[in-house]
Design a protein around this motif. Structure first.
Motif, mmCIF file in Angstrom:
data_model
loop_
_atom_site.group_PDB
_atom_site.id
_atom_site.type_symbol
_atom_site.label_atom_id
_atom_site.label_comp_id
_atom_site.label_asym_id
_atom_site.label_seq_id
_atom_site.Cartn_x
_atom_site.Cartn_y
_atom_site.Cartn_z
ATOM 1 N N ILE A 157 -2.505 16.267 -2.661
ATOM 2 C CA ILE A 157 -1.133 15.778 -2.338
ATOM 3 C C ILE A 157 -1.196 15.692 -0.765
ATOM 4 O O ILE A 157 -0.293 15.014 -0.150
ATOM 5 C CB ILE A 157 -0.283 16.806 -3.059
ATOM 6 N N ARG A 158 -1.780 16.849 -0.176
ATOM 7 C CA ARG A 158 -1.708 16.793 1.293
ATOM 8 C C ARG A 158 -2.196 15.443 1.809
ATOM 9 O O ARG A 158 -1.706 15.209 2.679
ATOM 10 C CB ARG A 158 -2.250 18.290 1.729
ATOM 11 N N ALA A 159 -3.312 15.240 1.373
ATOM 12 C CA ALA A 159 -4.298 13.862 2.011
ATOM 13 C C ALA A 159 -3.341 12.756 1.688
ATOM 14 O O ALA A 159 -3.201 11.903 2.516
ATOM 15 C CB ALA A 159 -5.568 13.951 1.173
ATOM 16 N N LEU A 160 -2.473 12.472 0.574
ATOM 17 C CA LEU A 160 -1.918 11.432 0.404
ATOM 18 C C LEU A 160 -0.608 11.335 1.237
ATOM 19 O O LEU A 160 -0.084 10.513 1.734
ATOM 20 C CB LEU A 160 -1.155 11.439 -1.375
ATOM 21 N N LYS A 161 -0.136 12.752 1.533
ATOM 22 C CA LYS A 161 1.243 12.682 2.469
ATOM 23 C C LYS A 161 0.789 12.283 4.013
ATOM 24 O O LYS A 161 1.424 11.704 4.518
ATOM 25 C CB LYS A 161 1.541 14.198 2.421
ATOM 26 N N ARG A 162 -0.690 12.738 4.317
ATOM 27 C CA ARG A 162 -0.993 12.427 5.470
ATOM 28 C C ARG A 162 -1.113 10.763 5.618
ATOM 29 O O ARG A 162 -0.864 10.191 6.647
ATOM 30 C CB ARG A 162 -2.456 13.169 5.842
ATOM 31 N N ARG A 172 0.766 -1.109 0.137
ATOM 32 C CA ARG A 172 -0.037 0.197 -0.064
ATOM 33 C C ARG A 172 0.829 1.318 0.110
ATOM 34 O O ARG A 172 0.553 2.265 -0.830
ATOM 35 C CB ARG A 172 -1.016 -0.126 1.130
ATOM 36 N N ARG A 173 1.733 1.448 0.671
ATOM 37 C CA ARG A 173 2.879 2.384 0.914
ATOM 38 C C ARG A 173 3.505 2.787 -0.659
ATOM 39 O O ARG A 173 3.451 4.169 -1.146
ATOM 40 C CB ARG A 173 4.119 1.983 1.632
ATOM 41 N N ARG A 174 3.622 1.704 -1.424
ATOM 42 C CA ARG A 174 4.059 1.929 -2.670
ATOM 43 C C ARG A 174 3.184 2.449 -3.719
ATOM 44 O O ARG A 174 3.193 3.240 -4.562
ATOM 45 C CB ARG A 174 4.719 0.401 -3.329
ATOM 46 N N GLN A 175 2.027 2.033 -3.470
ATOM 47 C CA GLN A 175 0.835 2.586 -4.187
ATOM 48 C C GLN A 175 0.664 4.067 -4.034
ATOM 49 O O GLN A 175 0.401 4.753 -4.905
ATOM 50 C CB GLN A 175 -0.472 1.896 -3.733
ATOM 51 N N LEU A 176 0.656 4.400 -2.617
ATOM 52 C CA LEU A 176 0.660 5.795 -2.291
ATOM 53 C C LEU A 176 1.764 6.754 -2.942
ATOM 54 O O LEU A 176 1.385 7.927 -3.147
ATOM 55 C CB LEU A 176 0.579 5.898 -0.861
ATOM 56 N N ILE A 177 2.907 5.878 -2.964
ATOM 57 C CA ILE A 177 3.901 7.165 -3.527
ATOM 58 C C ILE A 177 3.591 7.113 -5.098
ATOM 59 O O ILE A 177 3.964 8.343 -5.702
ATOM 60 C CB ILE A 177 5.295 6.101 -3.202
ATOM 61 N N VAL A 178 3.280 6.235 -5.800
ATOM 62 C CA VAL A 178 3.104 6.301 -7.100
ATOM 63 C C VAL A 178 1.880 7.282 -7.426
ATOM 64 O O VAL A 178 2.001 8.210 -8.052
ATOM 65 C CB VAL A 178 2.475 4.904 -7.729
ATOM 66 N N MET A 179 0.739 7.289 -6.475
ATOM 67 C CA MET A 179 -0.252 8.295 -6.595
ATOM 68 C C MET A 179 0.519 9.586 -6.215
ATOM 69 O O MET A 179 0.016 10.681 -6.771
ATOM 70 C CB MET A 179 -1.424 8.104 -5.797
ATOM 71 N N LEU A 180 1.263 9.796 -5.350
ATOM 72 C CA LEU A 180 1.900 11.139 -4.879
ATOM 73 C C LEU A 180 2.682 11.635 -6.037
ATOM 74 O O LEU A 180 2.399 12.571 -6.274
ATOM 75 C CB LEU A 180 2.575 11.064 -3.629
ATOM 76 N N VAL A 181 3.450 10.834 -6.489
ATOM 77 C CA VAL A 181 4.403 11.345 -7.703
ATOM 78 C C VAL A 181 3.582 11.726 -8.971
ATOM 79 O O VAL A 181 3.561 12.809 -9.491
ATOM 80 C CB VAL A 181 5.418 10.160 -8.192
ATOM 81 N N GLY A 214 8.384 -4.286 -7.896
ATOM 82 C CA GLY A 214 8.579 -3.429 -6.938
ATOM 83 C C GLY A 214 9.836 -3.613 -6.083
ATOM 84 O O GLY A 214 10.267 -2.377 -5.804
ATOM 85 N N VAL A 215 9.874 -4.703 -5.981
ATOM 86 C CA VAL A 215 11.355 -5.023 -5.018
ATOM 87 C C VAL A 215 12.581 -4.776 -6.025
ATOM 88 O O VAL A 215 13.298 -3.986 -5.268
ATOM 89 C CB VAL A 215 11.490 -6.755 -4.983
#
Length: 322
Positions: free
Chosen positions: A166-171, A136-145, A254-255
């Protein structure tokens, strides 16, 4: 046909489980809900197949795999690309859920006959939770980028919405990091493994967590197998007089991505990788190729550490290079 000769393929979608057996070619469909999974378990316990073969699709298959493993049914989670290449080798270019299930069963039958079918082990609850959080962390980073890139090109009328996203994704990312730390804190086994990995210069928290969560095979297979599993082993591309460049492909993207990013630091601070990287660049290799070579070298060393249950030492490079 004896029961022990049967191989079963299951194609998992959001609404349905398409099931096929080989030899025989019979197929049927079940709903992808608790009732359908229960029916499948009952059929598998009666049939007692050599294995149930399922494609790794990034999460939707996890619940079914867990239920089958808990019931004592052998399960093999396989690489989708290998299955598609196998289907093409059979001349099967059409793609439907029913055909996919049948190809999975045939693939499992062929792989097992050549001794190349690896059964999946049921992860512990802590392992399953950490894997889900890391994914899930990887998914959030992809969305944030993606949102950050959109903000640079966006018109003023939509920029406010993108900034809020962006703020919501960072939180969410901060909250997820806290969950990861709590999960590791509550698992002594994870703490021990991560501490072992982080002894190695250049292996940071994210790489250590990713390896623990997504590479349970670490230390259990050979150096060539672990490199191929992650996708950092170059494959030859030659025919007759033609000598093409060796390329990497397949594996756990991903790895591999996390491992590659770690090389930006490891090739500066690791006493084995830093001189190795410089030699490759000085000999004319591109930086990207040198990073991949260093990633493979580091992965082999970590695999040896887990296999022999030993601590980090620069001499490991020489002890396990054979």
């Amino acid at each position: 046909m004896a029961q022990g000769e049967v191989m079963v393929g299951v194609d998992v979608s959001m609404a349905r489980l398409d099931v096929a057996r080989w030899p025989g070619g019979e197929s049927f469909s079940l709903s992808n809900d608790p009732a359908g999974v229960e029916q499948l378990l009952t059929r598998m316990l009666e049939l007692r197949p050599q294995a149930v073969v399922i494609e790794a699709s990034g999460g939707p298959e996890d619940l079914l795999v867990s239920e089958l493993c808990a019931a004592g049914v052998p399960v093999a989670v396989v690489n989708p690309r290998q299955v598609r290449e196998f289907a093409r080798s059979l001349g099967k270019l059409a793609k439907t859920d029913r055909l996919d299930a049948l190809v999975l069963a045939q693939f499992g039958h062929s792989a097992r006959s050549h001794g190349r079918l690896t059964l999946t082990q049921l992860p512990t609850e802590a392992e399953a939770e950490l894997k889900a959080l890391v994914r899930r962390r990887r998914q959030l980073i992809v969305m944030l980028v993606a949102e950050t890139n959109r903000r640079q090109r966006a018109r003023k009328v939509v920029k406010r919405s993108i900034v809020a996203s962006i703020r919501a994704l960072k939180r969410s990312l901060v909250e997820l990091e806290q969950q990861v730390r709590e999960t590791i804190k509550n698992s002594p086994a994870h703490q021990q493994k991560i501490a072992m990995l982080q002894q190695v210069p250049g292996v940071g928290p994210q790489l250590a967590r990713t390896l623990i969560a997504e590479v349970p095979e670490l230390g259990q297979i050979g150096r060539r197998q672990i490199a191929a599993l992650i996708g950092v082993a170059p494959h030859a591309h030659e025919s007759g007089k033609f000598k093409g460049r060796r390329m990497i492909w397949g594996g756990r993207a991903g790895v591999r991505s996390t491992l590659y990013m770690a090389m930006l630091s490891a090739t500066r601070c690791n006493p084995l990788l830093a001189p190795f990287y410089r030699r490759l660049v000085q000999s004319g290799k591109s930086k990207k190729l040198a990073y991949i070579a260093c990633a493979r070298k580091l992965l082999v060393i970590l695999n040896a550490m887990f296999r022999d249950r030993t601590t980090w030492s620069p001499n490991l490079d020489f002890q396990h290079s054979r």
